[in-house]
Motif scaffolding. Structure first.
Motif, PDB file in Angstrom:
ATOM      1  N   SER A 193      63.523 -34.813 106.692  1.00  0.00           N
ATOM      2  CA  SER A 193      62.582 -33.692 106.771  1.00  0.00           C
ATOM      3  C   SER A 193      62.453 -33.021 105.407  1.00  0.00           C
ATOM      4  O   SER A 193      61.358 -32.662 104.975  1.00  0.00           O
ATOM      5  CB  SER A 193      63.064 -32.677 107.809  1.00  0.00           C
ATOM      6  OG  SER A 193      63.162 -33.267 109.083  1.00  0.00           O
ATOM      7  N   LEU A 194      63.583 -32.862 104.769  1.00  0.00           N
ATOM      8  CA  LEU A 194      63.600 -32.247 103.431  1.00  0.00           C
ATOM      9  C   LEU A 194      62.796 -33.104 102.451  1.00  0.00           C
ATOM     10  O   LEU A 194      62.073 -32.583 101.591  1.00  0.00           O
ATOM     11  CB  LEU A 194      65.052 -32.120 102.970  1.00  0.00           C
ATOM     12  CG  LEU A 194      65.364 -31.201 101.791  1.00  0.00           C
ATOM     13  CD1 LEU A 194      64.878 -29.787 102.046  1.00  0.00           C
ATOM     14  CD2 LEU A 194      66.859 -31.199 101.521  1.00  0.00           C
ATOM     15  N   ARG A 195      62.905 -34.427 102.590  1.00  0.00           N
ATOM     16  CA  ARG A 195      62.143 -35.336 101.724  1.00  0.00           C
ATOM     17  C   ARG A 195      60.642 -35.146 101.916  1.00  0.00           C
ATOM     18  O   ARG A 195      59.893 -35.034 100.929  1.00  0.00           O
ATOM     19  CB  ARG A 195      62.525 -36.784 102.042  1.00  0.00           C
ATOM     20  CG  ARG A 195      61.728 -37.824 101.259  1.00  0.00           C
ATOM     21  CD  ARG A 195      61.970 -39.222 101.797  1.00  0.00           C
ATOM     22  NE  ARG A 195      61.529 -39.358 103.175  1.00  0.00           N
ATOM     23  CZ  ARG A 195      60.258 -39.563 103.545  1.00  0.00           C
ATOM     24  NH1 ARG A 195      59.305 -39.645 102.634  1.00  0.00           N
ATOM     25  NH2 ARG A 195      59.940 -39.685 104.815  1.00  0.00           N
ATOM     26  N   GLN A 196      60.219 -35.076 103.176  1.00  0.00           N
ATOM     27  CA  GLN A 196      58.787 -34.918 103.449  1.00  0.00           C
ATOM     28  C   GLN A 196      58.254 -33.601 102.896  1.00  0.00           C
ATOM     29  O   GLN A 196      57.185 -33.554 102.270  1.00  0.00           O
ATOM     30  CB  GLN A 196      58.537 -34.986 104.962  1.00  0.00           C
ATOM     31  CG  GLN A 196      58.849 -36.344 105.576  1.00  0.00           C
ATOM     32  CD  GLN A 196      58.667 -36.335 107.082  1.00  0.00           C
ATOM     33  OE1 GLN A 196      57.627 -35.885 107.585  1.00  0.00           O
ATOM     34  NE2 GLN A 196      59.661 -36.820 107.804  1.00  0.00           N
ATOM     35  N   LEU A 197      59.023 -32.541 103.099  1.00  0.00           N
ATOM     36  CA  LEU A 197      58.608 -31.235 102.590  1.00  0.00           C
ATOM     37  C   LEU A 197      58.543 -31.236 101.065  1.00  0.00           C
ATOM     38  O   LEU A 197      57.611 -30.684 100.469  1.00  0.00           O
ATOM     39  CB  LEU A 197      59.586 -30.148 103.065  1.00  0.00           C
ATOM     40  CG  LEU A 197      59.528 -29.776 104.548  1.00  0.00           C
ATOM     41  CD1 LEU A 197      60.669 -28.829 104.897  1.00  0.00           C
ATOM     42  CD2 LEU A 197      58.188 -29.107 104.871  1.00  0.00           C
ATOM     43  N   SER A 198      59.530 -31.864 100.447  1.00  0.00           N
ATOM     44  CA  SER A 198      59.591 -31.883  98.984  1.00  0.00           C
ATOM     45  C   SER A 198      58.416 -32.653  98.398  1.00  0.00           C
ATOM     46  O   SER A 198      57.819 -32.227  97.401  1.00  0.00           O
ATOM     47  CB  SER A 198      60.907 -32.521  98.522  1.00  0.00           C
ATOM     48  OG  SER A 198      62.003 -31.775  98.983  1.00  0.00           O
ATOM     49  N   MET A 199      58.086 -33.780  99.010  1.00  0.00           N
ATOM     50  CA  MET A 199      56.961 -34.570  98.512  1.00  0.00           C
ATOM     51  C   MET A 199      55.672 -33.755  98.602  1.00  0.00           C
ATOM     52  O   MET A 199      54.858 -33.744  97.668  1.00  0.00           O
ATOM     53  CB  MET A 199      56.825 -35.864  99.326  1.00  0.00           C
ATOM     54  CG  MET A 199      58.004 -36.812  99.168  1.00  0.00           C
ATOM     55  SD  MET A 199      58.125 -37.550  97.543  1.00  0.00           S
ATOM     56  CE  MET A 199      56.930 -38.849  97.717  1.00  0.00           C
ATOM     57  N   LYS A 200      55.517 -33.049  99.719  1.00  0.00           N
ATOM     58  CA  LYS A 200      54.323 -32.214  99.898  1.00  0.00           C
ATOM     59  C   LYS A 200      54.313 -31.075  98.882  1.00  0.00           C
ATOM     60  O   LYS A 200      53.280 -30.763  98.275  1.00  0.00           O
ATOM     61  CB  LYS A 200      54.305 -31.654 101.329  1.00  0.00           C
ATOM     62  CG  LYS A 200      53.099 -30.786 101.644  1.00  0.00           C
ATOM     63  CD  LYS A 200      51.831 -31.622 101.694  1.00  0.00           C
ATOM     64  CE  LYS A 200      50.630 -30.754 102.093  1.00  0.00           C
ATOM     65  NZ  LYS A 200      49.367 -31.516 102.041  1.00  0.00           N
ATOM     66  N   PHE A 201      55.477 -30.480  98.675  1.00  0.00           N
ATOM     67  CA  PHE A 201      55.574 -29.345  97.762  1.00  0.00           C
ATOM     68  C   PHE A 201      55.324 -29.774  96.309  1.00  0.00           C
ATOM     69  O   PHE A 201      54.651 -29.077  95.551  1.00  0.00           O
ATOM     70  CB  PHE A 201      56.961 -28.705  97.891  1.00  0.00           C
ATOM     71  CG  PHE A 201      57.130 -27.464  97.075  1.00  0.00           C
ATOM     72  CD1 PHE A 201      56.573 -26.262  97.490  1.00  0.00           C
ATOM     73  CD2 PHE A 201      57.824 -27.488  95.878  1.00  0.00           C
ATOM     74  CE1 PHE A 201      56.716 -25.116  96.739  1.00  0.00           C
ATOM     75  CE2 PHE A 201      57.971 -26.344  95.118  1.00  0.00           C
ATOM     76  CZ  PHE A 201      57.411 -25.153  95.552  1.00  0.00           C
ATOM     77  N   LEU A 202      55.861 -30.922  95.939  1.00  0.00           N
ATOM     78  CA  LEU A 202      55.698 -31.393  94.563  1.00  0.00           C
ATOM     79  C   LEU A 202      54.251 -31.754  94.249  1.00  0.00           C
ATOM     80  O   LEU A 202      53.820 -31.696  93.088  1.00  0.00           O
ATOM     81  CB  LEU A 202      56.606 -32.597  94.294  1.00  0.00           C
ATOM     82  CG  LEU A 202      58.110 -32.314  94.224  1.00  0.00           C
ATOM     83  CD1 LEU A 202      58.895 -33.611  94.109  1.00  0.00           C
ATOM     84  CD2 LEU A 202      58.439 -31.398  93.044  1.00  0.00           C
TER      85      LEU A 202
END
Length: 693
Positions: A76-85
């Protein structure tokens, strides 16, 4: 209720749901992910307060003992980070660093190989797909890889290193300006890969990447100067050093101090390669900071406690560093001589004083190289410092510096090893504290075998330093060549031809040394000669040492030191005596030369050992040949002074070459003093020859 309060309570509910050991629920955790996703576009201030709570929750959930929960959290953290970046980051903002911090926490606290591997893969995916948008997030990425670098799992280390290598070789090339704030973190991360002893191939490759980082600093100094950072108050002129060169060279010094031999040797080589390649761009005060790092290599307090490791450290790393320092100093003499000459001389003196023969020898060899390669540029003040350095080494390595009460005992194993060492060198190099030390104690057994080894090293250093002075003043191998020519000329009975070697003297540093400097070196040499002569003459002292543990085939002696120190002294004095620029000082030089030569001849005549007299052969050839080369006006006082001694010498069974030189000397006396008719000149040789035999 504010958004922050709502998120805080939702996280509390999620923790309760996940607390069940058998069937943890992830419903609320999923809602937290959705909330994060939809609130990402809020203004930074609001979003940072929300994420502070959510990020802390991900820290805890990512370290959940239930692997399924931790996997869900990391994914979940990976998905959020990709979106945020994807949104990128504006200049002077640091929110990526806060957003990606949970990855750091999880990889640091969660010891599960599966989760750690997953975190590395997530971060690697971010780098591969979003490198152009990453700004402050690079710090978190390198922190994650730094944690992975010390792992024992090969897959984790390999994946982390591959991605780090991709960043250094490719991403930095395209987006260097965006990563400047994290450049030091990147180098530190590579250093950690180097220091993982479990993967030596990775270590070597990581050093190569650090070397590549130096290329970026060299090619893009302007980017480092122009980068503005809130946490660095550095003068623009020093930013390239503080943000670029210093981190690289400092981490290489850490590698040298932490790693095993092969890796630290490679690190040391690369460190000095960088200096030699890019040192022309360094400011003077940068060099001063850099050498404070380099000298840590020699710091005795940081050496391993085990004696064997300490010995290996001195013999390998310190030795390598010493020669490399001298190379760098020679290459950049102009800036370095002003700020570092005294420190380098002090470091050379430290090496010479260590109880490690190879390091001590290297200290004198490096001193010699330093002076021979740079002496032409030395000012009179630098020569003062250089001669004082040599004087200090002579004094501190004189064997009588040992404590009068220090006695030791050599066990049979160390004794035989010691004797073998001396035998291999072809001469005894052993001494003792003083006459009083051993008087009446000829049966004393030594309690520490290291005393003999320490004394031996001091004597070896004395010999090395004598040779160093000879090489500096006259150029290496010149004196050895002269001795060979003197012997060959005596065999041919043609001493005039030896004068051809005189021109080679100008290769050395003689012409750059003042008479005061030469006299200071002479004082060192003659003091060393007197010490060796006194020791060799003290039969009681030598017998005491022999009985104390040194039971070789013969008693210890310092013949090599006795003869080589005097030979070098004579070469210097005779050279000064023929130097027209010192014409005004010739009377003083003559007085000193007459005294030294008379004393030497008187000592030779007093010798009772045939082997001792044989050791003086080259020395006597030098003394007599150089005297024979003098013009008549100078030859007269010498012949008058030595005549009685030379007559006494004829009673010994001298080698033919020495008899040939004596024959010429007496012929010259007859000619200069007009005591032989020209037509009778041929009758004299047979007379002197028969007398000498």
């Amino acid at each position: 209720m504010t958004q922050v309060d709502f998120v805080r309570w939702l996280c509390a509910v999620s923790m309760d749901e996940l607390a069940s050991a058998h069937q943890p629920r992830m419903f609320s955790l999923q809602k937290i992910v959705e909330i994060s996703y939809y609130n990402m576009n809020r203004i930074r201030l609001q979003w940072s307060r929300i994420w502070q709570v959510i990020g802390d929750h991900f820290n805890k959930v990512g370290c959940n003992p239930n692997e399924d929960v931790a996997i869900f959290a990391v994914d979940s953290l990976r998905q959020l980070s990709m979106k945020f970046l994807e949104k990128g980051e504006l200049a002077n903002f640091r929110f990526q660093k806060d957003f990606l911090r949970p990855f750091e926490h999880i990889v640091k606290k969660n010891r599960s190989p599966t989760i750690r591997d997953m975190v590395i893969r997530c971060v690697a995916q971010m780098v591969n797909s979003q490198a152009a948008n990453i700004r402050s997030g690079w710090k978190n990425i390198f922190s994650v890889f730094h944690q992975a670098a010390s792992d024992h799992d090969e897959n984790i280390v390999d994946l982390a290193f591959q991605t780090t290598g991709h960043i250094v070789m490719n991403t930095f090339k395209q987006h260097f300006a965006a990563a400047i704030d994290s450049f030091q973190d990147a180098v530190k991360c590579l250093s950690e890969f180097v220091c993982n002893a479990a993967f030596p191939d990775t270590s070597m490759e990581a050093i190569r990447l650090i070397r590549h980082c130096a290329k970026y600093v060299s090619e893009r100094p302007q980017a480092l100067r122009e980068y503005t950072s809130d946490d660095m108050n550095v003068a623009p002129g020093d930013r390239v050093w503080v943000r670029g060169w210093f981190p690289i060279l400092f981490e290489l010094s850490c590698i040298i101090n932490r790693c095993k031999l092969d890796v630290r040797t490679r690190g040391l080589t690369v460190m000095f390669e960088i200096m030699k390649s890019y040192g022309h761009t360094f400011e003077k005060h940068w060099w001063h900071d850099l050498f404070r790092i380099i000298f840590r290599i020699f710091d005795n307090m940081k050496l391993p406690e085990q004696q064997t490791e300490k010995t290996e450290w001195m013999t390998t790393t310190c030795n390598h560093a010493l020669y490399a320092i001298c190379d760098v100093f020679t290459q950049f003499y102009e800036p370095l001589s002003e700020v570092l000459l005294a420190d380098i001389f002090a470091q050379l003196q430290w090496c010479v004083k260590q109880d490690n023969e190879q390091l001590a020898r290297s200290g004198t060899n490096c001193l010699e190289n330093l002076v021979i390669l740079n002496g032409e540029k030395f000012s009179p003040e630098v020569w003062d410092v250089t001669c004082s350095c040599m004087l200090d080494i002579f004094q501190t390595t004189s064997p009588h510096a040992y404590d009068h009460h220090l006695m030791c005992e050599v066990d049979s194993q160390s004794q035989s090893s010691f004797e073998r060492t001396l035998s291999e060198r072809g001469h005894s190099q052993m001494s003792t504290a003083s006459d009083e030390t051993w008087k009446g104690k000829s049966h004393t057994r030594v309690s520490d075998h290291r005393l003999f080894a320490g004394l031996l090293i001091k004597c070896v250093v004395q010999l090395e330093l004598i040779q160093t002075i000879d090489n500096i003043v006259f150029y290496p191998a010149t004196s050895k060549r002269e001795d060979a020519e003197n012997m060959a000329a005596a065999q041919r009975d043609a001493l005039e031809q030896a004068e051809e070697g005189e021109a080679e003297v100008d290769q050395g540093m003689y012409r750059h040394l003042s008479s005061q400097h030469l006299f200071k070196l002479l004082d060192c040499l003659l003091e060393s000669h007197r010490f060796a002569k006194d020791f060799n003459s003290n039969n009681e002292q030598r017998t005491a040492l022999w009985r104390a543990g040194f039971k070789g085939k013969s008693k210890p002696n310092l013949l090599k030191q006795e003869t080589s120190s005097l030979a070098c002294s004579l070469r210097i004095l005779f050279r000064m005596y023929s130097d027209t620029q010192l014409r005004d000082s010739w009377p003083d030089i003559q007085t000193r030369l007459l005294h030294v030569c008379s004393e030497a001849l008187a000592y030779f005549i007093s010798l009772t050992s045939e082997s001792h007299r044989e050791a003086w052969t080259s020395l006597l050839l030098l003394l007599l040949t150089r005297t024979l080369r003098l013009p008549d006006d100078k030859f007269k006082p010498h012949a008058s002074c030595y005549y009685h001694h030379l007559c006494e010498m004829m009673q010994f069974d001298l080698i033919p070459e020495l008899r040939a030189v004596l024959r010429r000397f007496f012929l010259r006396i007859g000619s200069v003093f007009h005591i032989a008719a020209p037509e009778l000149g041929q009758a004299q040789p047979s007379s002197s020859s028969s007398s000498s035999s």
